[in-house]
Each structure stands twice: as C-alpha cells, then as structure tokens.
Motif scaffolding. Structure first.
Motif, PDB file in Angstrom:
ATOM      1  N   TYR A   1       0.830  -1.200   0.000  1.00  0.00           N
ATOM      2  CA  TYR A   1       0.000   0.000   0.000  1.00  0.00           C
ATOM      3  C   TYR A   1       0.872   1.260   0.000  1.00  0.00           C
ATOM      4  CZ  TYR A   1      -4.450  -2.452   0.854  1.00  0.00           C
ATOM      5  OH  TYR A   1      -5.573  -3.229   0.739  1.00  0.00           O
TER       6      TYR A   1
ATOM      7  N   TRP B   1       2.402   1.960  -3.545  1.00  0.00           N
ATOM      8  CA  TRP B   1       1.501   2.464  -4.572  1.00  0.00           C
ATOM      9  C   TRP B   1       0.856   3.791  -4.181  1.00  0.00           C
ATOM     10  CZ3 TRP B   1       2.110   0.765  -9.216  1.00  0.00           C
ATOM     11  CH2 TRP B   1       2.647  -0.520  -9.409  1.00  0.00           C
ATOM     12  N   GLN B   2       0.861   4.104  -2.898  1.00  0.00           N
ATOM     13  CA  GLN B   2       0.354   5.408  -2.476  1.00  0.00           C
ATOM     14  C   GLN B   2       1.409   6.494  -2.671  1.00  0.00           C
ATOM     15  OE1 GLN B   2      -2.725   6.124  -1.458  1.00  0.00           O
ATOM     16  NE2 GLN B   2      -2.298   8.287  -1.111  1.00  0.00           N
TER      17      GLN B   2
ATOM     18  N   ARG C   1      -4.628   0.469  -6.437  1.00  0.00           N
ATOM     19  CA  ARG C   1      -5.122   1.562  -5.619  1.00  0.00           C
ATOM     20  C   ARG C   1      -6.607   1.387  -5.298  1.00  0.00           C
ATOM     21  NH1 ARG C   1      -2.428   7.349  -7.496  1.00  0.00           N
ATOM     22  NH2 ARG C   1      -0.501   7.109  -6.296  1.00  0.00           N
TER      23      ARG C   1
END
Length: 472
Positions: A151, A154-155, A208
């Motif tokens: 997470y 990709w954030q 996402r």
C-alpha cells in the motif's frame, strides 16, 4: 437456478493462482458454515478446484464465466496450475474484461449479492462494486507487513536517486520498525511501473482500488502482526479491517490441499514414520518457483553434506527451457537413498508439516507456507526469492522462528554453508527456535478456536456482511 436465501448473498471472486485461491476457498468454507448465501466466480478451467468445497457445501453456487476471448495471454495459462511465474500481470488485466459479464449476471439475478469479496489482485472489482452499488471487501492472502509495504509503495510512489543502483535502499519510515529494502527486493510490478511499463500503469489504478475499497480481510493473526494491523487501520483511515487467520483446511481436507493424491500422501507418511521426532528437514519452494540447474546442484550438495534426513518436493520443470531448470543432479538420489525422499510435483504440505518427524522447513517464505509452518510449530530455514517473501522472512527473523540460508531468485547457495545451517537447525543447539515455534503455534491455533481473536473477527465480519446495504 435461484439461490436459497439462508443468509446474506455475497459474491466471492478468487484470483486464479494457487497461493491466492486456496486461502480464499478456506475462507469461503468458513463463511458457508456461518450460513451466508454464496456465489463463487471461476472460469471453466478452474471449476474443478471447487469440487471439495461444493461437495461439502452444496448450497454454494458457482458462477462460471468464459475466460475473456480478447485476453492477450498465451493459450492454456488461464488456470491455477498453468499460470506461469510473473504471469499474474497479464492475468489480472485479462480478468478485468469480466466486468461486463458480471454486471449482466447481477442485473438479471432475482436476488443479487449485497457485497463482493475479491482477491487483492482484483482491485478493479472496487469499480465494479461501485457500478453495482454494493460494497467490495479486499481479501489479502498476504500478511499485514507485506500489505503495508504494498500500500505504501503504490500510495507514495518512491523512486531511486540513482536509477542504475539496484542496491539503493528504499525506506518505509511510517511503518512500524521502519523496514527498508534494496531496490532489487522491491515488488517487481512496482519496479516495472517506475521503469515506464504501460500495463503497470493500468495495474496501479487497480491496486489503488484496494485502498479505496470498503473493507479489508487478512489471512493472519493478531499475535503475529498486531503492529502492522494497527498501521493499516491508520493508513486506510478506518477500522474495517478483519484479521481472520490462519485460514486452515478442514481436517479431512488436509491430505488433498492443493492436490489430490492420497496414495502419495500415504507413501510420504509411511516414509516419515521411520524417523525420530524433529529429525527431518522438509524442502519446498511452492508452486511457482523454479531453480536453475546450478541452484539445484548446490542445494542437493548442501543437503547431502548435512547428513540430515530430508524430504524434498520440487516443481515439475515442464513449460520452462528444457533441461535448464529444476533437474535433480545425476546420481543424487542413489547417494542419499534411505535418508532422502524426493517428490516431483505436488506434495501434501499440511500433512508433512504436521508430522512429528519434521523439525524444520526450508522454504521460499510464501505466506501460505509460512502460516502452515507456524501452525504446525515447525521452525523455518528461509530462502526468500521475490514478491512478499522478503518481508515474510524478516517477520520470521523478528520472531526468531526463521534462519536465513539464502535470498534472491538468482542466488546460488554455498553448499557448505547450507549444510552447516541445516545440520545446526536439527541439533540440540536449536532449542530456542523450536520453543519459539511451539509458542507461536499455540497462539495461532488459539486465535481460530472459539473465543479467539481471529474467530471473533470472522464472526464480526459475517455480521457486517449480513447488514450490508447498497451505498455503505
């Protein structure tokens, strides 16, 4: 045929790779025991993997949709067994073409599902759920630490200062313990995205979609990963995170989990029965990994030099460059006859790890293997090769139930060092590791017993699904 309305109707959508499908089918079994009405989506070549589940729960309805004809993947890889290593990118993109057929099925169903539970590699189903006006729940077959890193990647989209340096360290300072990894250990999908791969741009939006989904279900347990579970809740900005593992097959299914040969299981059990307690090393690198012949040679030599009894299950090299991968060295079987059993292809891993003769597991650290070994109380000798395996190995180091013997998909092990580590693992000097493995096993089993943390979380998740409403 109309589905009997026993409880809330949900749609389960597994990702067709064995390490992903098996735990979600185990979860489906638990949901069916709790009286939910379930439809499970598969493509035709994967339907037979549902047979044990459908026999046990006849009320579960399979939704069989044709594999998308426009999919640009090689012929014959659209099922669990044939999916090549690295093929998940093409598979994920192909399955997104099922959006339209699912919407059509939903709109024509007399009592459509009130929620979707789908694998983390199917992040596009969050958009599907939005179109259907129902909540989507992510199922993670990976642990909370590796999911936290995924997470975060990709954030925040971190980049290297020096694009030529594969050893440049990427730090995750917001995650407990501030884990850090050299670039070459970072997710290959993320590395492809940074390098400009167009397909990875599409997959970025899909992944996402996981972060935007209504809730998250993780195959782990709180005594193992509480700090990372707390982090995920903070990261997502809500507490709709249910940790419900370790997901285990029903006792009667342990022999056939991931395969079907009861005769092989009997042969292996009979062979293990001749050895004393905690004296055998089990060696297996999962359903995807293949080793070069040089790696196989050095691994075999290390096992031979260790003097330790071993059971080695290795992947059939079919489909890879002929003669270059996963070949047992000539004469090796004869030299270790009596103390080494070598199995080509599937082996009943849960049964093997639960046998009293097995004292250590030389593993690639796939999450299913990690949880199965923890549950069985077996220490691990770790050779992480890719994906989430480096994070999993670090977690085992943290709990002192794992010992690193090698790392990297291309690394050739030193046979003398491997022999030393294997021999040490089975010696009386490993009392601490064996004791820690036993303690962690107790915590894992207690978590899924009635009243345990995971058992309560699973019941809470079912209650939440039962109250699911459009526009949640």
């Amino acid at each position: 045929m109309a589905i009997p309305q026993d409880g809330a109707h949900i749609l389960i959508f597994p990702y067709p790779a064995q390490g992903h499908m098996i735990p979600l089918l185990d979860l489906t079994h638990q949901l069916a025991l709790r009286n939910l009405t379930i439809t499970i989506l598969v493509t035709p070549k994967n339907l037979h993997y549902l047979n044990p589940l459908l026999i046990k729960h006849p009320s579960i309805q399979p939704l069989v949709l044709p594999f998308p004809p426009t999919a640009s993947i090689p012929d014959g890889v659209e099922n669990v067994r044939d999916l090549p290593a690295g093929g998940f990118r093409l598979m994920t993109l192909a399955l997104a073409d099922l959006h339209g057929p699912i919407v059509s099925w939903f709109e024509n169903h007399p009592s459509p599902p009130v929620a979707i539970v789908s694998d983390m590699f199917l992040g596009w189903t969050n958009r599907l759920a939005h179109d259907l006006n129902i909540p989507r729940f992510v199922f993670s077959p990976s642990g909370a630490l590796s999911l936290s890193i995924m997470y975060n990647l990709w954030q925040n989209l971190p980049k290297r200062n020096d694009p030529t340096d594969d050893n440049e360290v990427i730090r995750f300072e917001g995650i407990p313990g501030c884990p850090s990894y050299p670039w070459w250990k970072i997710s290959p999908l993320f590395r492809s995205y940074v390098e400009g791969d167009q397909q990875s741009e599409v997959l970025k939006e899909s992944l996402r979609g996981n972060m935007a989904s209504w809730g998250l279900v993780i195959n782990s347990f709180s005594d193992l990963e509480q700090a990372y579970l707390d982090y995920l809740k903070e990261f997502l900005g809500h507490d709709r995170v249910w940790v419900i593992g370790p997901l285990l097959p029903p006792v009667e299914e342990q022999v056939r989990r991931g395969g079907s040969s009861e005769s092989l299981a009997y042969e292996i059990k009979t062979w293990l029965d001749q050895f004393k307690e905690k004296s055998v090393v089990y060696v297996c690198f999962g359903t995807q990994a293949v080793l070069t012949n040089k790696q196989m040679e050095m691994l075999a030599l290390g096992l031979e030099k260790s003097g330790v009894p071993f059971l080695w299950s290795y992947k059939d090299p079919k489909g890879h460059a002929e003669g270059e991968y996963n070949m047992i060295p000539p004469g090796f079987k004869d030299r270790v006859a009596g103390r080494g059993l070598i199995v080509k292809g599937w082996a009943p891993q849960v049964l093997i790890l639960s046998h009293q003769a097995v004292g250590a597991f030389l593993t690639h650290c796939g999450w299913n293997s990690v949880l199965e070994s923890i549950t069985a109380g077996v220490q691990m000798l770790t050779w992480p090769m890719g994906a989430d395996q480096f994070e999993n190995a670090d977690l085992l180091d943290e709990f002192k139930v794992g010992t690193r013997v090698c790392e990297g998909a291309k690394t050739v092990p030193d046979p003398d060092e491997l022999a030393r580590v294997v021999a040490t693992a089975m010696s009386d000097d490993r009392g601490v590791e064996m004791a820690r493995a036993k303690e962690l096993s107790k915590a894992a089993l207690e978590s899924v017993e009635e009243g345990g943390h995971s058992h309560q979380a699973l019941n809470g998740f079912v209650d939440f699904l039962s109250k699911a409403q459009p526009n949640m």
